[in-house]
Design an enzyme around this catalytic site. Structure first.
Site, PDB file in Angstrom:
ATOM      1  N   CYS A  65      -4.976   6.487  -4.092  1.00  0.00           N
ATOM      2  CA  CYS A  65      -3.843   5.552  -4.079  1.00  0.00           C
ATOM      3  C   CYS A  65      -4.435   4.151  -4.211  1.00  0.00           C
ATOM      4  CB  CYS A  65      -3.003   5.734  -2.809  1.00  0.00           C
ATOM      5  SG  CYS A  65      -3.879   5.462  -1.249  1.00  0.00           S
TER       6      CYS A  65
HETATM    7  C1  RB5 Z   1       1.050   1.178  -3.160  1.00  0.00           C
HETATM    8  O1  RB5 Z   1       2.165   1.982  -2.958  1.00  0.00           O
HETATM    9  C2  RB5 Z   1       0.090   1.290  -1.983  1.00  0.00           C
HETATM   10  O2  RB5 Z   1       0.773   1.071  -0.782  1.00  0.00           O
HETATM   11  C3  RB5 Z   1      -0.549   2.661  -1.933  1.00  0.00           C
HETATM   12  O3  RB5 Z   1      -1.112   2.948  -3.169  1.00  0.00           O
HETATM   13  C4  RB5 Z   1      -1.673   2.842  -0.919  1.00  0.00           C
HETATM   14  O4  RB5 Z   1      -2.617   1.828  -1.050  1.00  0.00           O
HETATM   15  C5  RB5 Z   1      -1.308   3.047   0.470  1.00  0.00           C
HETATM   16  O5  RB5 Z   1      -2.149   3.330   1.339  1.00  0.00           O
END
Ligand code: RB5
Length: 152
Positions: A65
């Site tokens: 993420c």
């Molecule tokens: C973006 O949605 C961001 O919040 C996600 O990719 C991540 O970094 C969360 O932990």
């Protein structure tokens, strides 16, 4: 090896690069998405990948993420899963050797694609060392069972 992979919209490019990297090495990759830049709730992907590893459908999982953090927090809610965020080579190695982490997570807003591929290689090549670490990991799993019992 059978590997489950997943990402949110922040790490789509990284997921596709890591998927190809693993397939080029002969691994079988099950892709849990996402496949577009449309915003999603990363927990849904993390739990799907975590459940597939917990059920033994895949031996390991890789989640990406923006930071790698939300994916690890969410995947660790799946009973039996040990997910670790790895942004350096020592952590990637120890996540396997010391913690027997079946899932690694990375943040596409934290590290570049070449480092991500390198960390995946280190993590994939490292095995749990057992011994004293087995006692420590067993205690984590014992707490997980105990806390679930208390909650239900
Ligand atoms: C973006 O949605 C961001 O919040 C996600 O990719 C991540 O970094 C969360 O932990």
């Amino acid at each position: 090896m059978k590997i489950a992979i997943g990402c949110d919209e922040a790490a789509l490019d990284m997921k596709n690069v890591i998927k190809k990297h693993l397939e080029d090495q002969g691994h079988s990759v099950q892709d849990f998405g996402v496949d577009s830049s449309f915003p999603v709730l990363y927990a849904d992907i993390a739990v799907a990948v975590g459940e597939s590893v917990a059920k033994g459908e895949n031996e390991r999982g890789i989640l990406m993420c923006g930071t790698g953090l939300g994916m690890a927090i969410a995947a660790n809610k799946v009973p039996g899963i040990r997910a670790a965020t790895c942004h350096d080579s020592f952590s990637a190695q120890r996540a396997r050797k010391s913690n027997d982490a079946q899932i690694m997570t990375m943040g596409a807003r934290v590290i570049g694609l070449e480092l991500a591929k390198n960390l995946v290689d280190i993590w994939m090549d490292s095995e749990f060392q057992g011994g004293a670490s087995a006692v420590k990991v067993a205690k984590i799993m014992e707490w997980e069972r105990e806390l679930h019992k208390q909650a239900n």
